[in-house]
Design an enzyme around this catalytic site. Structure first.
Site, mmCIF file in Angstrom:
data_model
loop_
_atom_site.group_PDB
_atom_site.id
_atom_site.type_symbol
_atom_site.label_atom_id
_atom_site.label_comp_id
_atom_site.label_asym_id
_atom_site.label_seq_id
_atom_site.Cartn_x
_atom_site.Cartn_y
_atom_site.Cartn_z
ATOM 1 N N ARG A 8 1.937 -49.129 -70.765
ATOM 2 C CA ARG A 8 1.499 -47.996 -71.701
ATOM 3 C C ARG A 8 1.453 -46.639 -70.891
ATOM 4 O O ARG A 8 1.827 -45.493 -71.233
ATOM 5 C CB ARG A 8 0.031 -48.345 -72.193
ATOM 6 C CG ARG A 8 0.020 -49.395 -73.029
ATOM 7 C CD ARG A 8 -1.370 -49.255 -74.030
ATOM 8 N NE ARG A 8 -1.399 -50.568 -74.651
ATOM 9 C CZ ARG A 8 -2.408 -50.585 -75.474
ATOM 10 N NH1 ARG A 8 -3.297 -49.736 -75.869
ATOM 11 N NH2 ARG A 8 -2.328 -51.846 -76.362
ATOM 12 N N SER B 97 -14.842 -56.810 -82.656
ATOM 13 C CA SER B 97 -13.445 -56.580 -82.894
ATOM 14 C C SER B 97 -12.959 -56.902 -84.235
ATOM 15 O O SER B 97 -13.747 -57.561 -84.874
ATOM 16 C CB SER B 97 -12.968 -57.752 -81.917
ATOM 17 O OG SER B 97 -11.473 -57.472 -81.864
ATOM 18 N N GLY B 98 -11.966 -56.311 -84.732
ATOM 19 C CA GLY B 98 -11.379 -56.361 -86.115
ATOM 20 C C GLY B 98 -11.177 -55.401 -86.671
ATOM 21 O O GLY B 98 -10.879 -55.109 -87.859
ATOM 22 N N LEU C 113 -22.307 -42.971 -88.780
ATOM 23 C CA LEU C 113 -21.726 -43.445 -89.915
ATOM 24 C C LEU C 113 -20.134 -43.019 -89.802
ATOM 25 O O LEU C 113 -19.600 -42.481 -90.767
ATOM 26 C CB LEU C 113 -22.317 -43.014 -91.169
ATOM 27 C CG LEU C 113 -23.918 -43.315 -91.173
ATOM 28 C CD1 LEU C 113 -24.694 -42.513 -92.311
ATOM 29 C CD2 LEU C 113 -23.944 -44.814 -91.610
ATOM 30 N N GLY C 114 -19.386 -43.262 -88.643
ATOM 31 C CA GLY C 114 -18.222 -43.051 -88.627
ATOM 32 C C GLY C 114 -17.746 -44.650 -89.276
ATOM 33 O O GLY C 114 -18.242 -45.049 -89.937
ATOM 34 N N HIS D 37 -5.569 -60.468 -36.109
ATOM 35 C CA HIS D 37 -6.469 -60.708 -37.236
ATOM 36 C C HIS D 37 -6.823 -62.504 -37.078
ATOM 37 O O HIS D 37 -7.900 -62.792 -37.667
ATOM 38 C CB HIS D 37 -5.862 -60.383 -38.474
ATOM 39 C CG HIS D 37 -5.891 -58.975 -38.652
ATOM 40 N ND1 HIS D 37 -6.870 -58.164 -38.967
ATOM 41 C CD2 HIS D 37 -4.824 -58.091 -38.885
ATOM 42 C CE1 HIS D 37 -6.982 -56.869 -39.102
ATOM 43 N NE2 HIS D 37 -5.264 -56.664 -38.988
ATOM 44 N N GLU E 175 -5.343 -58.451 -75.648
ATOM 45 C CA GLU E 175 -4.667 -57.867 -76.564
ATOM 46 C C GLU E 175 -3.571 -56.996 -76.179
ATOM 47 O O GLU E 175 -2.549 -56.981 -76.545
ATOM 48 C CB GLU E 175 -5.862 -57.106 -77.415
ATOM 49 C CG GLU E 175 -5.315 -56.031 -78.184
ATOM 50 C CD GLU E 175 -6.347 -55.285 -79.061
ATOM 51 O OE1 GLU E 175 -7.807 -55.684 -79.412
ATOM 52 O OE2 GLU E 175 -6.583 -53.844 -78.860
ATOM 53 N N HIS F 67 -11.253 -59.319 -74.102
ATOM 54 C CA HIS F 67 -10.519 -59.739 -75.189
ATOM 55 C C HIS F 67 -9.333 -58.647 -75.349
ATOM 56 O O HIS F 67 -8.150 -58.833 -75.357
ATOM 57 C CB HIS F 67 -11.438 -59.553 -76.438
ATOM 58 C CG HIS F 67 -10.765 -59.410 -77.657
ATOM 59 N ND1 HIS F 67 -10.313 -58.098 -78.027
ATOM 60 C CD2 HIS F 67 -10.709 -60.147 -78.824
ATOM 61 C CE1 HIS F 67 -9.899 -58.046 -79.433
ATOM 62 N NE2 HIS F 67 -10.021 -59.476 -79.719
ATOM 63 N N ASN F 68 -9.863 -57.222 -74.990
ATOM 64 C CA ASN F 68 -8.852 -56.232 -75.156
ATOM 65 C C ASN F 68 -7.701 -56.246 -74.219
ATOM 66 O O ASN F 68 -6.579 -56.018 -74.401
ATOM 67 C CB ASN F 68 -9.562 -54.776 -75.074
ATOM 68 C CG ASN F 68 -10.330 -54.804 -76.355
ATOM 69 O OD1 ASN F 68 -10.592 -55.322 -77.228
ATOM 70 N ND2 ASN F 68 -10.745 -53.368 -76.506
ATOM 71 N N LYS G 43 -15.821 -58.612 -74.543
ATOM 72 C CA LYS G 43 -14.816 -57.932 -75.445
ATOM 73 C C LYS G 43 -13.856 -56.877 -74.726
ATOM 74 O O LYS G 43 -12.722 -56.796 -75.108
ATOM 75 C CB LYS G 43 -15.704 -56.752 -76.379
ATOM 76 C CG LYS G 43 -14.937 -55.807 -77.077
ATOM 77 C CD LYS G 43 -14.211 -56.568 -78.092
ATOM 78 C CE LYS G 43 -13.606 -55.509 -79.223
ATOM 79 N NZ LYS G 43 -12.917 -54.394 -78.736
ATOM 80 N N MET H 23 -16.541 -47.283 -88.134
ATOM 81 C CA MET H 23 -16.904 -48.503 -87.941
ATOM 82 C C MET H 23 -18.407 -48.623 -88.325
ATOM 83 O O MET H 23 -18.783 -49.891 -88.927
ATOM 84 C CB MET H 23 -16.998 -48.995 -86.255
ATOM 85 C CG MET H 23 -15.415 -49.082 -85.834
ATOM 86 S SD MET H 23 -14.842 -50.461 -86.683
ATOM 87 C CE MET H 23 -15.211 -51.852 -85.602
ATOM 88 N N GLY H 24 -19.467 -47.730 -88.041
ATOM 89 C CA GLY H 24 -20.658 -47.861 -88.322
ATOM 90 C C GLY H 24 -20.927 -48.052 -89.963
ATOM 91 O O GLY H 24 -21.619 -48.805 -90.394
ATOM 92 N N ASN I 107 -17.199 -49.883 -77.684
ATOM 93 C CA ASN I 107 -16.480 -50.550 -76.394
ATOM 94 C C ASN I 107 -16.856 -50.001 -75.231
ATOM 95 O O ASN I 107 -16.172 -48.948 -74.558
ATOM 96 C CB ASN I 107 -14.848 -50.469 -76.523
ATOM 97 C CG ASN I 107 -14.120 -51.298 -77.488
ATOM 98 O OD1 ASN I 107 -14.490 -52.261 -77.538
ATOM 99 N ND2 ASN I 107 -12.943 -50.863 -78.082
HETATM 100 C C1 6PG Z 1 -10.554 -54.527 -81.590
HETATM 101 C C2 6PG Z 1 -9.848 -53.571 -80.849
HETATM 102 C C3 6PG Z 1 -10.468 -52.136 -80.905
HETATM 103 C C4 6PG Z 1 -9.544 -51.083 -80.514
HETATM 104 C C5 6PG Z 1 -9.655 -50.596 -78.968
HETATM 105 C C6 6PG Z 1 -8.293 -50.720 -78.027
HETATM 106 O O1 6PG Z 1 -10.715 -55.633 -80.993
HETATM 107 O O2 6PG Z 1 -10.716 -54.380 -82.646
HETATM 108 O O3 6PG Z 1 -9.869 -54.049 -79.561
HETATM 109 O O4 6PG Z 1 -11.674 -52.199 -80.027
HETATM 110 O O5 6PG Z 1 -8.217 -51.365 -80.976
HETATM 111 O O6 6PG Z 1 -10.115 -49.558 -79.186
HETATM 112 O O7 6PG Z 1 -7.850 -49.436 -78.184
HETATM 113 P P1 6PG Z 1 -6.595 -48.778 -77.221
HETATM 114 O O8 6PG Z 1 -5.509 -49.620 -77.493
HETATM 115 O O9 6PG Z 1 -6.878 -47.317 -77.684
HETATM 116 O O10 6PG Z 1 -7.176 -48.936 -75.902
#
Ligand code: 6PG
Length: 468
Positions: free
Chosen positions: A291, A132-133, A13-14, A451, A193, A189-190, A186, A16-17, A106
């Protein structure tokens, strides 16, 4: 009484949960909840207000499992890695054939594949689900990427479709493939991102340090961009956050934030997997690298003194920048989908790229206007498996490329660091050259190591005259 049993259980129950459990309760599902720290449970139930009627709280794992309809579905929202393995070890003996455990964190998809295989031997199903979100998404409509068996998807489909974000009434969730497929989608996706965020940060830096625009003005430009083809969640929030002021100092809030970025691993996993698959997602790598460099703040501060940190003034035109941004964004998505395609082939996932683009159209962090075009492009013919070669994207790139070249050229000449924008241009220029530089590499390899190389238009392995 069997009827009182919950349709789904949420363990953890953090942030996201809790949000996901409340979302499910609001959509009319009966949800069992529990948490490792039992003292959080009462607090959560109190905050649930009226929704508590649809929630059944349990203090022990045994009671929680017993309170679920069979075959059971349990969503674990706990830290990835070791805690998940420990949790599986604790819960598996309480479960029966046909029950499904979902990992909504993740997680690394290799772990998901390993866990799926181990649980399958016990007749249990394991779902790796990318969510995600952020917290708001989880509470009011996340985008979800599901990997697992058809049996689990049949158990889960109704709940997930009910709680998902909607794009024109279509829920942004789907069963994308077996075992690790959902978690890997996912992960990529990140990766996208990370690269899109880095491109935005670089565009900000060119405007701020090169053209001396104040943050709020740059924020307004992002706001305007968010009304057009660059519309996306990341552009929208950047437009907003750039206009905030720090209550303590009165400065733009971005000026008081330390320039050292965190990262939890998903961006890096995308790059590692790209390399393993013989791909080079150089924009994502650039974003991960940026980063990492950002966290070497002390070194960079010393280097600014030793090596000189001057950045030249830039004349920037907002229209040119927006086209450069569009080119970079197309190339970044294209790299992500290429990594997905290579991995799908390796693991026989037969991923549906158009569906993935659709699932990303709402709820997730990389949602953007471009994804609609991407899904359409994937429904058509895909020359050499490359999004950039589809007629729609090839012509958009041709239109936007002069702008990217101008922005990168000016920035590089002025000493501005633009790792992701320049990586985009390098990839584009490499891919459009029918005859590249690898003839020299092959000659060198043969020269020093015998080679061998292929000759143009001839079969077999050949060696250079240096061996005669
Ligand atoms: C999402 C995000 C989420 C979070 C990740 C990336 O799709 O909601 O990607 O999962 O932002 O934890 O985090 P970092 O930038 O810390 O790697």
């Amino acid at each position: 009484m069997a009827d009182d049993k919950a349709q789904i259980g949420v363990y953890g129950l953090g942030t996201m949960g809790s949000a996901l459990a409340l979302n499910m309760a609001e959509k009319g599902f009966r949800v069992a909840v529990t948490n490792r720290e039992v003292e959080w449970i009462a607090e959560f139930m109190k905050e649930a207000g009226d929704l508590a009627n649809a929630l059944v709280a349990h203090d022990t794992l045994e009671a929680f499992v017993a309170g679920l309809k069979t075959p059971r579905v349990i969503l674990f929202m706990i830290p990835s890695g070791k805690p998940m393995d420990m949790m599986i070890e604790a819960v598996a003996p309480l479960l029966e054939d046909g029950d499904t455990i979902i990992d909504g964190g993740n997680a690394n998809f290799h772990d998901t594949r390993r866990r799926s295989a181990a649980l399958a031997e016990k007749g249990l199903h394991f779902v790796g689900m990318g969510v995600s979100g952020g917290e708001k998404g989880a509470r009011h409509g996340p985008s979800m990427m599901v990997g697992g068996s058809d049996h689990s998807w049949a158990q889960l489909r109704n709940v997930l479709r009910a709680i998902a974000a909607r794009y024109e009434d279509e829920p942004c969730v789907d069963h994308l493939g077996p075992d690790g497929a959902g978690h890997f989608v996912k992960t990529v996706h990140n990766g996208i991102e990370y690269a899109d965020m880095q491109v935005i940060a670089e565009i900000y830096a060119l405007l701020h340090y090169g053209a001396v625009w104040p943050p709020a003005e740059i924020g307004k430009l992002f706001e305007a961009w968010n009304e057009g083809p660059l519309k996306s969640y990341l552009v929208e929030i950047t437009g907003q956050l750039l206009q905030y002021h720090d209550p303590k100092t009165g400065h733009p809030v971005v000026d008081v934030i330390k320039d050292a970025a965190g990262q939890k691993g998903t961006g890096r996993w995308t790059v590692v997997e790209a390399v393993r698959m013989g791909q080079a997602a150089n924009m994502i790598e650039a974003a991960v690298g940026a980063r990492s460099w950002s966290s070497e703040k002390d070194t960079r501060q010393s280097a600014q003194t030793i090596l000189g940190g001057a950045r030249g003034a830039l004349e920037v035109d907002a229209g040119t920048l927006s086209e450069a941004f569009m080119a970079a964004r197309i190339l970044c998505y294209a790299q992500g989908f290429r990594v997905l395609a290579a991995t799908s082939e390796e693991y026989d996932w037969t991923l549906d790229f158009a569906r993935i683009a659709e699932v990303w159209r709402a709820g997730c962090i990389i949602r953007s206007a471009l994804l609609d075009d991407i899904s359409e492009a994937f429904r058509g013919e895909l020359p050499h498996g490359q999004l950039i070669l589809t007629p729609r994207f090839a012509s958009r790139l041709t239109e936007c490329l002069p702008a990217l070249r101008k922005v990168v050229g000016d920035a590089v000449a002025g000493g501005h660091a633009i790792p992701a924008l320049s990586a985009a241009l390098q990839w584009y220029d490499t891919m459009r050259q029918g005859f590249g530089t690898a003839n020299i590499i092959q000659a060198q390899r043969d020269f020093f190591g015998y080679h061998g190389f292929e000759r143009l238009g001839e079969e077999g392995v050949h060696h250079g005259p240096w061996w005669d």
